[in-house]
Design an enzyme around this catalytic site. Structure first.
Site, mmCIF file in Angstrom:
data_model
loop_
_atom_site.group_PDB
_atom_site.id
_atom_site.type_symbol
_atom_site.label_atom_id
_atom_site.label_comp_id
_atom_site.label_asym_id
_atom_site.label_seq_id
_atom_site.Cartn_x
_atom_site.Cartn_y
_atom_site.Cartn_z
ATOM 1 N N LYS A 258 0.862 -1.187 0.000
ATOM 2 C CA LYS A 258 0.000 0.000 0.000
ATOM 3 C C LYS A 258 0.893 1.230 0.000
ATOM 4 O O LYS A 258 1.700 1.423 0.908
ATOM 5 C CB LYS A 258 -0.902 -0.002 1.239
ATOM 6 N N ASP A 263 -2.612 10.238 3.284
ATOM 7 C CA ASP A 263 -4.011 9.828 3.433
ATOM 8 C C ASP A 263 -4.770 10.875 4.236
ATOM 9 O O ASP A 263 -4.751 10.873 5.465
ATOM 10 C CB ASP A 263 -4.075 8.448 4.118
ATOM 11 N N LYS A 270 -10.417 12.926 7.335
ATOM 12 C CA LYS A 270 -10.024 12.549 8.689
ATOM 13 C C LYS A 270 -10.076 13.762 9.614
ATOM 14 O O LYS A 270 -9.832 14.886 9.164
ATOM 15 C CB LYS A 270 -8.566 12.041 8.683
ATOM 16 N N ASP A 281 1.528 6.463 5.302
ATOM 17 C CA ASP A 281 0.601 5.501 4.725
ATOM 18 C C ASP A 281 1.139 4.808 3.457
ATOM 19 O O ASP A 281 0.434 4.044 2.812
ATOM 20 C CB ASP A 281 -0.750 6.197 4.446
ATOM 21 N N ASP A 340 -12.155 6.939 3.067
ATOM 22 C CA ASP A 340 -10.987 6.773 3.934
ATOM 23 C C ASP A 340 -10.554 5.305 4.030
ATOM 24 O O ASP A 340 -9.496 5.006 4.581
ATOM 25 C CB ASP A 340 -11.294 7.339 5.325
ATOM 26 N N ARG A 344 -7.463 -0.658 0.737
ATOM 27 C CA ARG A 344 -7.925 -1.930 0.149
ATOM 28 C C ARG A 344 -8.194 -1.783 -1.339
ATOM 29 O O ARG A 344 -8.114 -2.759 -2.088
ATOM 30 C CB ARG A 344 -9.169 -2.419 0.912
HETATM 31 N N1 BES Z 1 -4.298 4.693 6.691
HETATM 32 C C1 BES Z 1 -5.423 4.414 7.495
HETATM 33 C C2 BES Z 1 -5.145 3.421 8.617
HETATM 34 C C3 BES Z 1 -4.162 3.825 9.676
HETATM 35 C C4 BES Z 1 -4.610 4.268 10.902
HETATM 36 C C5 BES Z 1 -2.804 3.706 9.479
HETATM 37 C C6 BES Z 1 -3.710 4.621 11.887
HETATM 38 C C7 BES Z 1 -1.906 4.063 10.471
HETATM 39 C C8 BES Z 1 -2.358 4.514 11.678
HETATM 40 C C9 BES Z 1 -6.526 3.823 6.634
HETATM 41 O O1 BES Z 1 -6.564 4.215 5.310
HETATM 42 C C10 BES Z 1 -7.810 4.246 7.217
HETATM 43 O O2 BES Z 1 -8.110 5.397 7.183
HETATM 44 N N2 BES Z 1 -8.561 3.289 7.739
HETATM 45 C C11 BES Z 1 -9.810 3.530 8.318
HETATM 46 C C12 BES Z 1 -10.759 2.512 7.751
HETATM 47 C C13 BES Z 1 -12.188 2.775 8.029
HETATM 48 C C14 BES Z 1 -12.666 4.005 7.312
HETATM 49 C C15 BES Z 1 -12.959 1.557 7.581
HETATM 50 C C16 BES Z 1 -9.675 3.376 9.819
HETATM 51 O O3 BES Z 1 -8.934 2.523 10.274
HETATM 52 O O4 BES Z 1 -10.316 4.137 10.539
HETATM 53 ZN ZN ZN Z 2 -4.803 4.808 4.521
HETATM 54 MN MN MN Z 3 -7.648 5.999 4.979
#
Ligand code: BES
Ligand code: ZN
Ligand code: MN
Length: 495
Positions: A258, A263, A270, A281, A340, A344
């Site tokens: 990834k 992000d 966010k 990220d 967000d 995936r």
């Molecule tokens: N890049 C983030 C995940 C992440 C969180 C990486 C903290 C490093 C530290 C990912 O793209 C994300 O935003 N995930 C969301 C998914 C949700 C929207 C289903 C999350 O984990 O809140």
């Molecule tokens: Zn992410």
């Molecule tokens: Mn994200």
């Protein structure tokens, strides 16, 4: 760049700016580790008592500096804690060496008089010290002077296997540090195009072939996931393929990373508190790329093909919306429900592409979910897989490399949750808030080709250290998963 080498000289006569020795035990009784006794004796009668008076601790990674005042050739001794047990693990050596190297930043030559007779010990000290000596100073007007040379004192300095071990440790540590550099680079400098350029430049003179697909190529070939995520950014996405194919290969591994260079969350933006570290990220893409270069430089007889899926996730008038339907590489359709959950989407395109190479195994690496951090904390990566053996094996491989990983399940109920959408083949996001790391893995599994073993490493916790440096782990990018991927390749090559 800092280098490591072996020498067989008594610690007291080692030509160095500092000498590192170890202690074990507890506060009421400190026990010199192998290699420390002669140094402590030279420093004075009952110097262990003096250390106790100075408040030196055997706590893993704690350091205490003492002047040698002529008792040794090196002017300073650093006493580093190796933990309470007299039985010293490889990981304790790695962490203690890293902590000592950090405490000695700015010295030119540092010698390590720690227990270093087995290859495992020599590897641990070398890797730990080289990883601990890492410093990121690209943006500082006043640069750090890096440690010039790390000397591992060992009776085996003349032995071929030992020399190979320290050389390999050097390549592994350089790979981890390369990934750290990419992660730490500011996202205004590191974006899909510039990261692709950096990876191509890194490949010069190596046996790794790099090919870059730009946004036009991605559109022609139907990369709906990578394009969908990258659409909102002024900086277009890239897919970078890194291929190492030695003539004699015991296996073919595919790595997919990834690579979200920033992000923001996209339109599902966010909160400020969650966005600050999101230059990290792209850690998965950095890890897979770094691992391929290392495998090639180690000359391992295993074929490795890596895909770095690079995009910047930004909100804009052109960004993907919740409700949009994307046609992914290979034709499956996905309803986007939360912009967000972008990782995936780019990984699905990468995994579907890797299927085409018919590898023996696909491993994807991603800072994928906050849910994984909730489950396992910020020092352990999650492992999810479609293969029971791999699920059990990968955490063990990680441990042999000095990394922490733990298996997580993909429950059967996720298959129904993936199909709650009525407008596309798959839902991108789970209908409830539970088990986010598991749902994400179930989604990725849909893109793995029939009969191909696959594992997913969720490194969202360990990829970026927001806290203080610890052991050989610096603040910022850590290079998580790089050592595990190299170890996997080494073990699959029979080496
Ligand atoms: N890049 C983030 C995940 C992440 C969180 C990486 C903290 C490093 C530290 C990912 O793209 C994300 O935003 N995930 C969301 C998914 C949700 C929207 C289903 C999350 O984990 O809140
Ligand atoms: Zn992410
Ligand atoms: Mn994200």
């Amino acid at each position: 760049m800092t280098t490591a080498r072996l020498r067989d000289v008594p610690a007291l006569s080692a030509q160095a700016d500092a000498l590192v020795i170890g202690i074990t035990g507890n506060d009421s009784s400190l026990v010199p580790a192998p290699g420390a006794q002669e140094v402590l004796e030279a420093l004075g009668t009952d110097f262990t008592q003096t250390l106790q008076d100075l408040g030196a601790s055997a706590k893993l990674g704690e350091t205490c500096k003492v002047p040698t005042a002529g008792a040794a050739r090196a002017p300073v001794v650093v006493v580093v804690g190796l933990g309470a047990d007299e039985e010293i693990s490889a990981e304790s050596l790695r962490r203690a060496s890293g902590a000592a190297a950090r405490a000695l930043a700015g010295k030119d030559v540092v010698a390590f008089a720690l227990p270093a007779t087995s290859d495992e010990q020599i590897r641990a000290i070398s890797e730990g010290a080289l990883l601990g000596a890492y410093a990121f100073d690209r943006y500082l007007t006043k640069k750090h002077a890096p440690i010039g040379e790390l000397v591992v004192l060992t009776p085996r300095a003349g032995d071929r296997t030992a020399k190979q071990t320290v050389e390999r440790a050097g390549l592994v540590a350089a790979a981890v540090n390369f990934a750290r550099d990419l992660v730490n680079t500011a996202p205004n400098d590191l974006y899909p195009e510039s990261m692709a350029t950096q990876l191509a430049a890194r490949a010069k003179g190596t046996k790794v072939k790099v090919s870059v697909t730009d946004e036009r190529g991605l559109a022609e070939q139907g990369y709906g996931g990578i394009l969908g995520v990258g659409k909102g950014s002024a900086r277009p996405p890239r897919l970078v393929k890194l291929a190492y194919a030695p003539r004699k290969a015991a296996a073919h591994l595919a790595f997919v990373g990834k690579g979200i260079t920033f992000d923001s969350g996209g339109l599902n933006i966010k909160p400020a508190s969650g966005m600050g570290t999101m230059k990290c990220d792209m850690s998965g893409a950095a890890a897979v790329a770094a691992a391929v270069f290392a495998v090639a430089e180690l000359g391992l007889p295993v074929r490795v093909t890596a895909y770095a899926c690079l995009a910047e996730n930004m909100p804009s008038g052109n960004a993907t919306r919740p409700g949009d339907v994307l046609t992914m590489y290979g034709g499956k359709t996905v309803e986007v429900l939360n912009t967000d959950a972008e990782g995936r989407l780019v990984l699905a395109d990468g995994i579907a592409t890797a299927n085409g190479d018919q590898p023996d195994l696909i491993v994807d690496v991603a800072t994928l979910t906050g849910a994984c951090v909730v489950a396992l904390g910020n020092k352990i990566s999650g492992v999810l897989s479609n293969d029971e053996d791999l699920l059990e094996e990968l955490p063990q491989i990680a441990e042999r490399a000095g990394e922490l990983m733990w298996p997580l399940p993909i429950p059967a109920e996720m298959n129904d949750k993936l199909r709650t959408t009525k407008v596309a083949d798959l839902s991108q996001h789970n209908p409830d808030k539970w088990g986010g790391a598991l749902f994400a893995a179930a989604f990725l599994r849909e893109f793995v080709g029939d009969g191909i073993a696959w594992a997913h490493l969720d490194i969202a916790g360990p990829a970026f250290n927001e806290g203080s440096p610890e052991g050989y782990t610096p603040k910022g990018g850590t290079g998580a998963a790089v050592r595990t991927l190299i170890q996997l390749a080494a073990e699959r090559s029979g080496g």
